[in-house]
Design an enzyme around this catalytic site. Structure first.
Site, short mmCIF file in Angstrom:
data_model
loop_
_atom_site.label_atom_id
_atom_site.label_comp_id
_atom_site.label_asym_id
_atom_site.label_seq_id
_atom_site.Cartn_x
_atom_site.Cartn_y
_atom_site.Cartn_z
CG LEU A 1 -11.05 -3.35 3.18
CD1 LEU A 1 -9.91 -2.66 2.42
CD2 LEU A 1 -12.19 -3.39 2.01
NE ARG B 1 -1.16 -1.54 -3.00
CZ ARG B 1 -0.57 -1.47 -4.06
NH1 ARG B 1 -0.08 -2.63 -4.67
NH2 ARG B 1 0.09 -0.21 -4.45
N GLY C 1 -10.19 -10.69 2.82
CA GLY C 1 -9.12 -9.77 3.45
C GLY C 1 -8.47 -9.01 2.33
CB SER C 2 -8.42 -6.88 0.05
OG SER C 2 -9.64 -6.45 0.40
NE ARG C 3 -1.99 -1.06 0.87
CZ ARG C 3 -0.50 -0.99 0.72
NH1 ARG C 3 0.14 -2.09 1.37
NH2 ARG C 3 0.10 -0.20 0.09
#
Length: 420
Positions: free
Chosen positions: A301, A357, A387-389
């Site tokens: 993301l 995450r 921002g991430s996952r």
């Protein structure tokens, strides 16, 4: 005379705390999301109240609702309720039964206490015990308490039980006064029940338009930015420094946007847990989940993507834990060791995990689905700030991927895999 629904020492508030439309919808949300056939029990409702209207709106053709008059409603309350129900027409009358006391009510799948609990802890404990006896196995008891920082034995008792049996809690600020709604499940529900649910109403998502909401985190962040702008303007009226936080308020709020999504009805479909770009699709083992082989689909993301997380499948939350780590850029392999939150679902196809995450900028994970709660497919359950996952783990022998690295996905809408 009409007796108190939960006895003479119920602890039910007799103060005129108004339950508005927003709070009423939250109170009835567990009833509304149940696809039926279901039974509901509404305790402490008044004729014409917003809570009664919300409960009636939640009814489907095969549903049944029992209504008990409020403890402070006085003589003739049940008759007034019956008259009000009959004015709604034959369809509502055939599905709604009005009784004078709680002793006349039968157990139900969803029990709603429409009157805020107040008073002492012992009184609240007795009231909850009486109501819990009328909740069917796996059912939900919904209660409301004033959202105040003032000492309250009733609120403390509800918080204590929510820590043990809570499957959801919502703060409703758009009520006078603000209230907190708790959903309690004292007996475990089977994961199969999640397939009969619609995504729950989330007051944390503030509607802007018919198709776009803003998560409450965004409202708070934008408010802080505007507050800083006001302080800067007051401290240095001739300076343009106030423009920096003022101009930042809109993009910060936009980051927390929460659009409505159409969830595929196909029972074999597994949907994306977030918006973003597919980083990887691989079969792997993960010691956290035992010896099983999993199909993992990882999605990155960016700061421009919607960061609300959704359940990829319908299921029951059976575990949740956070592992410490670093804050590497989420698109890099090193992100495997970042701080991550693991939500494990029990489903008809086996265990499914959703991993939130952190990234280089993301430092805050929000997870709103307690252990024991049921999640519908596509239901919001949390978010990651900036921002991430997000990784989805599926049993490798039960699912096949429907996306490939580089594909763009939309949370709650894009089919990323199908059950075999």
């Amino acid at each position: 005379m009409t007796q108190s629904p939960v006895g003479g020492a119920s602890g039910v508030s007799r103060r005129p705390i108004q339950i508005g439309d927003r709070a009423a919808r939250v109170l009835a949300s567990e009833l509304a999301r149940h696809g039926g056939p279901k039974t509901g029990l509404l305790v402490g409702a008044a004729a014409g109240s917003a809570t009664l209207a919300a409960a009636i709106d939640a009814l489907l053709p095969d549903d049944r609702l029992t209504v008990v008059a409020g403890s402070g409603a006085g003589f003739g309350a049940a008759a007034a309720l019956q008259e009000h129900v009959e004015r709604q027409g034959r369809w509502v009358t055939d599905r709604t039964r009005v009784v004078e006391t709680l002793a006349e009510a039968e157990p139900a799948d969803v029990v709603i206490l429409a009157e805020p609990l107040s008073g002492g802890a012992d009184e609240a404990r007795a009231a909850l015990a009486d109501l819990t006896k009328l909740v069917n196995a796996g059912g939900v008891l919904t209660v409301v308490v004033p959202a105040t920082r003032l000492p309250s034995g009733a609120a403390d008792e509800v918080e204590r039980q929510a820590a043990l049996y809570g499957v959801g809690s919502d703060l409703v600020l758009r009520n006078v006064p603000p209230v907190r709604v708790h959903r309690l499940r004292h007996t475990p529900a089977h994961h199969a029940a999640a397939h009969n649910l619609l995504p729950a109403l989330r007051p944390s998502s503030v509607p802007l338009t018919r198709g776009m909401n803003i998560d409450s985190n965004g409202v708070a962040a934008a408010g802080i930015a505007l507050g800083l702008a006001a302080l800067a303007k007051a401290a240095r009226p001739k300076s343009k420094l106030w423009l920096v936080p003022a101009l930042a308020a809109a993009p910060v709020a936009a980051f927390f946007r929460d659009p409505q999504r159409d969830v595929p009805e196909d029972a074999s479909a597994v949907v994306a847990a977030s918006d973003g770009k597919v980083l990887g699709v691989e079969r792997m083992h993960d010691k956290r989940f035992g010896d099983m082989e999993f199909l993992r689909i990882a999605v990155f993301l960016s700061v421009l993507d919607v960061h609300v997380n959704r359940a990829p499948v319908a299921g029951k939350v059976v575990d949740y834990f956070v592992e410490d780590g670093g804050y590497a850029a989420a698109m890099k392999p090193e992100a495997e060791h970042n701080v991550a939150a693991y939500t494990l679902l029990e489903t008809a196809h086996g265990p499914v995990a959703v991993v939130q995450r952190t990234g280089l900028i993301a430092r805050r994970i929000v997870q709103r689905a307690p252990v024991g709660s049921l999640l519908a497919k596509g239901e919001r359950f949390g978010l990651i700030r900036f921002g991430s996952r997000t990784d989805v783990y599926l049993p490798a022998d039960k699912a096949t991927a429907a996306v490939a690295p580089g594909d763009r996905v939309v949370g709650g809408a894009t089919v990323i895999a199908t059950w075999l």
